[in-house]
Design a protein around this motif. Structure first.
Motif, mmCIF file in Angstrom:
data_model
loop_
_atom_site.group_PDB
_atom_site.id
_atom_site.type_symbol
_atom_site.label_atom_id
_atom_site.label_comp_id
_atom_site.label_asym_id
_atom_site.label_seq_id
_atom_site.Cartn_x
_atom_site.Cartn_y
_atom_site.Cartn_z
ATOM 1 N N TYR A 1 1.000 -1.403 -0.374
ATOM 2 C CA TYR A 1 0.198 0.438 0.115
ATOM 3 C C TYR A 1 0.605 1.406 -0.433
ATOM 4 N N LYS A 2 0.334 2.095 -0.559
ATOM 5 C CA LYS A 2 1.581 3.204 -1.072
ATOM 6 C C LYS A 2 0.640 4.702 -0.533
ATOM 7 N N ASN A 3 -0.818 4.444 0.272
ATOM 8 C CA ASN A 3 -1.089 5.379 1.442
ATOM 9 C C ASN A 3 -2.270 4.875 2.177
ATOM 10 N N THR A 4 -2.404 6.122 3.717
ATOM 11 C CA THR A 4 -3.502 5.833 4.158
ATOM 12 C C THR A 4 -5.140 4.841 3.480
ATOM 13 N N ARG A 5 -5.629 5.965 2.741
ATOM 14 C CA ARG A 5 -6.821 5.994 2.020
ATOM 15 C C ARG A 5 -6.832 3.816 1.972
ATOM 16 N N GLN A 6 -5.706 3.373 0.874
ATOM 17 C CA GLN A 6 -5.685 2.288 0.352
ATOM 18 C C GLN A 6 -5.764 1.450 0.995
ATOM 19 N N CYS A 7 -4.965 1.440 2.225
ATOM 20 C CA CYS A 7 -4.811 0.500 3.519
ATOM 21 C C CYS A 7 -6.359 0.166 4.383
ATOM 22 N N LEU A 8 -6.566 1.552 4.047
ATOM 23 C CA LEU A 8 -7.979 1.569 4.877
ATOM 24 C C LEU A 8 -9.021 1.057 4.385
ATOM 25 N N ASP A 9 -9.051 1.597 3.049
ATOM 26 C CA ASP A 9 -9.621 0.596 1.953
ATOM 27 C C ASP A 9 -9.909 -0.877 1.345
ATOM 28 N N ALA A 10 -8.706 -1.285 1.691
ATOM 29 C CA ALA A 10 -9.031 -2.851 1.791
ATOM 30 C C ALA A 10 -8.991 -3.971 3.006
ATOM 31 N N LEU A 11 -8.883 -2.645 4.541
ATOM 32 C CA LEU A 11 -9.434 -3.214 5.057
ATOM 33 C C LEU A 11 -10.478 -3.388 5.909
ATOM 34 N N GLU A 12 -11.228 -2.142 4.795
ATOM 35 C CA GLU A 12 -12.919 -1.981 5.081
ATOM 36 C C GLU A 12 -12.814 -3.224 4.122
ATOM 37 N N ALA A 13 -12.578 -3.138 3.082
ATOM 38 C CA ALA A 13 -13.118 -4.478 2.071
ATOM 39 C C ALA A 13 -13.318 -6.117 2.958
ATOM 40 N N GLU A 14 -11.652 -6.401 4.243
ATOM 41 C CA GLU A 14 -11.231 -7.324 4.235
ATOM 42 C C GLU A 14 -12.651 -7.929 5.447
ATOM 43 N N GLY A 15 -13.086 -6.377 5.730
ATOM 44 C CA GLY A 15 -13.895 -7.162 7.314
ATOM 45 C C GLY A 15 -13.612 -6.717 8.485
ATOM 46 N N GLU A 16 -12.321 -5.881 8.097
ATOM 47 C CA GLU A 16 -11.113 -5.985 9.532
ATOM 48 C C GLU A 16 -10.897 -4.441 9.482
ATOM 49 N N LEU A 17 -12.135 -3.553 9.530
ATOM 50 C CA LEU A 17 -12.868 -1.852 10.027
ATOM 51 C C LEU A 17 -13.303 -1.401 9.583
ATOM 52 N N ILE A 18 -13.571 -0.071 11.253
ATOM 53 C CA ILE A 18 -14.848 -0.314 10.911
ATOM 54 C C ILE A 18 -15.229 1.300 11.136
ATOM 55 N N ARG A 19 -16.069 1.843 10.892
ATOM 56 C CA ARG A 19 -16.132 3.167 10.888
ATOM 57 C C ARG A 19 -16.908 3.496 12.099
ATOM 58 N N ILE A 20 -16.387 5.106 12.795
ATOM 59 C CA ILE A 20 -17.498 5.368 13.840
ATOM 60 C C ILE A 20 -17.599 6.957 13.363
ATOM 61 N N ASP A 21 -18.817 6.341 13.169
ATOM 62 C CA ASP A 21 -19.731 7.931 12.472
ATOM 63 C C ASP A 21 -20.023 8.753 13.962
ATOM 64 N N ALA A 22 -20.487 8.353 14.563
ATOM 65 C CA ALA A 22 -20.322 9.139 16.226
ATOM 66 C C ALA A 22 -19.565 10.177 16.444
ATOM 67 N N ALA A 23 -19.782 11.560 17.072
ATOM 68 C CA ALA A 23 -19.327 12.642 17.712
ATOM 69 C C ALA A 23 -18.168 11.876 18.857
ATOM 70 N N VAL A 24 -16.892 11.970 18.581
ATOM 71 C CA VAL A 24 -15.611 10.969 19.147
ATOM 72 C C VAL A 24 -15.000 12.723 19.560
ATOM 73 N N ASP A 25 -15.026 12.660 21.307
ATOM 74 C CA ASP A 25 -13.210 13.634 21.592
ATOM 75 C C ASP A 25 -12.246 13.194 20.960
ATOM 76 N N ALA A 26 -11.011 13.748 20.489
ATOM 77 C CA ALA A 26 -10.103 12.956 20.300
ATOM 78 C C ALA A 26 -8.988 13.484 21.687
ATOM 79 N N ARG A 27 -9.646 14.482 22.909
ATOM 80 C CA ARG A 27 -9.388 14.058 24.067
ATOM 81 C C ARG A 27 -9.516 12.845 25.402
ATOM 82 N N ILE A 28 -8.662 12.533 25.610
ATOM 83 C CA ILE A 28 -9.537 10.990 25.906
ATOM 84 C C ILE A 28 -10.097 9.916 25.570
#
Length: 614
Positions: free
Chosen positions: A3-30
């Protein structure tokens, strides 16, 4: 191809069922860090946070969080790279099995970075304060980059061949840093960037530094790879990535990976230091505030579809554990070529990696001796303490391969400890190195970067039968109680709260050692550990290793039942006693935020994005 970049990596993991999206608002602090740790512990998938509070950039976590996922990301190249390393060990392999090395010339070609005029990373300019402000632990001093790729070149020999790519701590906010103008750069001793900084200081010149985030996953792996000095990590990244890394040369600055998601460009000026930290670190404690170099920010770039990869660190195991395991897979066969006479090593993750190193070496110096004792093993152990990242080890336990019973190795920790404790001569086989350099993150020593090391070698036939029954007649001094048998030959005792200053031994421990002389059967326990909580320490091997080896400095905190010093050599006739209590000068251990944990629980409830995962 890799993989040459992060997006390629994420797309491949999602296609493998190895990634989930969290659309709920999440705070980067803690919260983001708490979610990542919980999902990692559950063996869960990679995470894509699409709605980060107060930030327009999505964040990705746990990309390397399982062995399966790690192998998936590098499935096109891992076998070839492993074979190349074996080829270095034994070039005749190519003649014996040439079909296995058909990809070797192409892989060698991929090591050479490709210069390009521009790339996606140069599409946009932003500011440090606009980046995701990840705060992993409640007492952290500010926001940090936790998967940085810090790139420098030798001022004496600029260019890729003299470059260093390392994963050093980068503080984006907090303390006295000027907003958007400065970031903190914390690097530990024995790191490649230190050589470059020393060269710049010698010339009285600023050191140029680029900090990459994201891009090819092989760049992240290369940044943590313990390569020999003089071998540029950027070359390894190309081999592991299966392609030449395209690098944009910024006028007047250092090159930037064209496919990176972000790049912070800056300079470290001579004499520019500011307080950095605290930060929850991989030993399971906070590393406290100390002065470290300041990077003056010149520019911050990002690509159109930029994603911010992150992890969190804390008491092992964490996601960085998987990096260590993967690196061991790649390099295990190289150990004898780097350390003559050493056959295998195990930097114990549960003990924080650097505090404890287990090793197997040869003992061939006096094969005709009636009683074999460690001699070549001492040479092997000193080599481990004098080279590469193993030089940061605090406790080195090394056994003779000739003595190992079938199946015992240094990765079988219970069996290895039993083997060592059966054979060690405590009057002879403990060798201390005092007032030397230790890991920057280890607060057990006598000052920052300074403490002691113990080389614990064992060879020959068993010298004792290890006990599993509590010694009788144990009349413990006041404040000591709750003795527990943890494992054959290992006793754990609860001790009183530590009240001494740094670089002082504790008379209470001397009283304990003197009292244990009278206990019948104590000779069957050559290792006795004193802890704040004996029950916690004796719960399992993870707890025992973490408490014992992260909370003790060998020279200060080891006492002896019938201990003695003769001609500057220390030994014990009956047992060694390790003071593994939290000391008055230790950094506090990491504790999760209860409210953040409740919010993570809500995401795991029925209907939540993490339901069925945590």
């Amino acid at each position: 191809m890799g993989y040459k970049n992060t997006r390629q990596c994420l797309d491949a993991l999602e296609a493998e069922g190895e990634l989930i999206r969290i659309d709920a608002a999440v705070d980067a602090r803690i919260d983001a860090g708490a979610i990542q740790r919980r999902v990692f512990r559950a063996g869960g998938p990679a995470l894509l946070f699409t709605n980060v509070k107060g930030c327009r950039f999505p964040m990705a976590a746990n990309l390397f969080g399982t062995k399966k996922r790690m192998h998936f990301l590098f499935r096109d190249t891992v076998d070839t790279v492993r074979r190349l390393m074996k080829l270095k060990l034994n070039p005749m392999e190519a003649l014996k099995r040439p079909w296995q090395y058909l990809g070797a010339p192409l892989t060698a070609y991929h090591t050479i970075p490709k210069r390009v005029s521009t790339g996606p990373v140069m599409q946009n300019v932003t500011s440090v304060s606009s980046l995701p402000q990840l705060v992993s632990w409640p007492m952290d001093g500010g926001a940090y980059v936790t998967l940085p790729q810090v790139y420098t070149e030798s001022p004496a020999e600029p260019g890729f061949a003299g470059s260093n790519l390392g994963m050093y701590r980068v503080q984006l906010s907090g303390n006295d840093y000027l907003r958007d103008e400065e970031v903190g750069l914390h690097y530990q001793i024995h790191r490649g960037i230190g050589h470059h900084h020393a060269q710049a200081l010698e010339k009285g010149a600023p050191l140029k530094v680029n900090i990459f985030v994201g891009g090819a996953p092989s760049m992240t792996l290369a940044a943590v790879m313990p390569l020999p000095e003089g071998l540029a990590e950027i070359f390894f990244a190309g081999a592991m990535g299966g392609h030449r890394i395209p690098m944009v040369r910024r006028e007047g600055g250092l090159p930037i990976p064209a496919e990176a998601d972000f790049c912070i460009c800056g300079t470290v000026m001579p004499g520019a230091e500011k307080p950095e930290g605290p930060f929850g670190d991989h030993l399971g404690y906070y590393s406290l505030t100390h002065d470290f170099p300041v990077l003056k920010v010149d520019a911050v770039y990002h690509r159109d579809d930029a994603v911010w990869p992150f992890t969190t660190v804390g008491r092992p195991p964490q996601e960085d554990t998987l990096f260590g395991d993967f690196i061991h897979e790649l390099t295990a066969e190289l150990v004898p070529s780097v350390f003559s006479g050493v056959h295998e090593v195990h930097a114990v993750d549960a003990a924080g990696v650097h505090p404890l190193l287990l090793a197997v070496g040869s003992e061939r110096y006096v094969p005709y001796a009636g009683e074999r004792q460690p001699q070549e093993l001492l040479t092997n152990g000193m080599a481990l303490l004098g080279n590469t990242q193993t030089s940061l080890s605090k406790y080195v336990l090394i056994a003779a391969r000739e003595d190992l019973e079938h199946g015992v190795n240094c990765h079988d920790i219970p069996a290895f400890f039993r083997h060592m404790l059966e054979r060690v001569d405590l009057t002879r086989d403990l060798h201390f190195i005092t007032r030397t350099t230790i890991d920057t993150l280890d607060y057990s020593g006598i000052s920052l970067n300074q403490g002691s090391k113990l080389l614990f070698a064992a060879a020959g036939a068993p010298k004792r039968t290890l006990s599993v029954e509590m010694p009788s007649g144990m009349d413990l001094p006041r404040g000591f109680r709750d003795p527990q048998v943890f494992a054959p030959g290992i006793l754990v005792i609860k001790g009183p709260k530590h009240r001494r200053k740094r670089d002082q031994q504790d008379p209470a421990m001397e009283r304990l050692a003197a009292a244990l002389v009278k206990a019948k059967g104590v000779e069957g326990f050559p290792m006795i550990v004193v802890a704040d909580d004996a029950g916690f320490t004796a719960t399992d091997w993870d707890n025992f290793l973490w408490v014992t080896f992260t909370r003790s400095d060998p020279a200060t905190d080891i006492y002896g039942v019938n201990g003695f010093t003769h001609a500057k050599h220390w030994g014990a006739e009956t047992a060694m006693v390790i003071d593994a209590r939290l000391k008055t000068y230790h950094a506090p251990p990491l504790e999760p935020d209860p409210e953040a944990e409740k919010r993570v629980d809500a995401l795991g409830a029925k209907g939540g994005p993490l339901h069925g995962i945590i």
